[in-house]
Scaffold this motif. Structure first.
Motif, mmCIF file in Angstrom:
data_model
loop_
_atom_site.group_PDB
_atom_site.id
_atom_site.type_symbol
_atom_site.label_atom_id
_atom_site.label_comp_id
_atom_site.label_asym_id
_atom_site.label_seq_id
_atom_site.Cartn_x
_atom_site.Cartn_y
_atom_site.Cartn_z
ATOM 1 N N ILE A 25 0.885 -1.007 -0.038
ATOM 2 C CA ILE A 25 0.023 0.013 -0.062
ATOM 3 C C ILE A 25 0.856 1.316 -0.015
ATOM 4 O O ILE A 25 0.415 2.248 -0.467
ATOM 5 C CB ILE A 25 -1.125 -0.016 1.212
ATOM 6 N N LEU A 26 1.835 1.376 0.504
ATOM 7 C CA LEU A 26 2.994 2.221 0.431
ATOM 8 C C LEU A 26 3.477 2.531 -0.716
ATOM 9 O O LEU A 26 3.831 3.496 -1.110
ATOM 10 C CB LEU A 26 3.941 2.025 1.754
ATOM 11 N N ALA A 31 3.696 5.662 -5.804
ATOM 12 C CA ALA A 31 3.342 5.690 -7.420
ATOM 13 C C ALA A 31 2.424 6.861 -7.488
ATOM 14 O O ALA A 31 2.471 7.652 -8.447
ATOM 15 C CB ALA A 31 2.786 4.262 -7.674
ATOM 16 N N LEU A 32 1.240 6.956 -6.746
ATOM 17 C CA LEU A 32 0.498 7.830 -6.867
ATOM 18 C C LEU A 32 0.928 9.490 -6.676
ATOM 19 O O LEU A 32 0.755 10.293 -7.432
ATOM 20 C CB LEU A 32 -0.576 7.891 -5.895
ATOM 21 N N GLY A 36 2.046 12.097 -10.286
ATOM 22 C CA GLY A 36 1.325 13.519 -10.768
ATOM 23 C C GLY A 36 0.092 13.693 -9.509
ATOM 24 O O GLY A 36 -0.758 14.361 -9.812
ATOM 25 N N GLY A 37 -0.078 12.933 -8.956
ATOM 26 C CA GLY A 37 -1.213 12.576 -7.926
ATOM 27 C C GLY A 37 -0.900 13.618 -6.751
ATOM 28 O O GLY A 37 -0.050 14.405 -6.587
ATOM 29 N N ALA A 144 -3.930 1.202 -11.223
ATOM 30 C CA ALA A 144 -5.355 1.179 -10.926
ATOM 31 C C ALA A 144 -5.589 2.209 -10.196
ATOM 32 O O ALA A 144 -6.723 2.933 -10.159
ATOM 33 C CB ALA A 144 -5.632 0.119 -10.462
ATOM 34 N N ILE A 145 -4.720 2.725 -9.137
ATOM 35 C CA ILE A 145 -5.254 3.788 -8.173
ATOM 36 C C ILE A 145 -5.513 5.012 -8.991
ATOM 37 O O ILE A 145 -6.191 5.836 -8.405
ATOM 38 C CB ILE A 145 -3.773 4.127 -7.198
ATOM 39 N N PHE A 146 -4.957 5.497 -9.850
ATOM 40 C CA PHE A 146 -5.216 6.582 -10.734
ATOM 41 C C PHE A 146 -6.758 6.343 -11.297
ATOM 42 O O PHE A 146 -7.351 7.533 -11.239
ATOM 43 C CB PHE A 146 -4.172 6.939 -11.964
#
Length: 154
Positions: A25-26, A31-32, A36-37, A144-146
């Motif tokens: 999860i970290l 990555a997020l 650019g998140g 997938a988080i994006f």
């Protein structure tokens, strides 16, 4: 993009919950952030916490997050469900995203059942995950988080 926070559920089945840190999860949060998140990401590690609700309330009650991202192994699912149900009850506007080994394995088992033209426990388990959460992530969550954080994505 919705502002997320990340939650690691407790692992009461372990003698020492700090032995195996939840790195997946970290890695998704990193990555997020690097992709650019949002740059101000918060993580709540509930490892070793017996009474999760007050910790969640303290964490979520003073934040501007719009989504809660959880990870869970299969033995963590009872604790994850408790967290999800608390968030649903007290923070109904937050999107709930669940990933990790348990949803990944349940999804793989459901695909195997479908390939064999049968509906069994895996389909029931996957259906339950979709009832609990707004988004279920199977496999690596770094990409997938994006999509999961796009406004309007169910």
């Amino acid at each position: 993009m919705l502002q997320p926070c990340f939650v690691i559920p407790p692992s009461p089945f372990l003698l020492d919950e700090r032995v195996f840190p939840s790195l997946g999860i970290l890695k998704v949060a990193a990555a997020l952030r690097s992709g650019g998140g949002p740059q101000d990401l918060r993580v709540l590690d509930l490892s070793g916490v017996k009474d999760v609700e007050p910790a969640l309330d303290s964490f979520l009650g003073r934040s501007n997050e719009q989504a809660v991202c959880l990870t869970a192994t299969s033995p963590q699912m009872p604790a994850a469900r408790r967290i999800i149900e608390h968030v649903r009850a007290f923070y109904p506007n937050l999107r709930i995203i669940l990933g990790g080994p348990h949803p990944t394995l349940v999804n793989a088992a459901a695909k195997l059942e479908a390939k064999k033209s049968r509906i069994g426990r895996a389909h029931q388990a996957l259906g339950l995950l979709f009832k609990l959460c707004d988004v279920v992530v199977a496999g690596d969550g770094e990409a997938a988080i994006f999509k999961a954080l796009e406004p309007g994505t169910p």
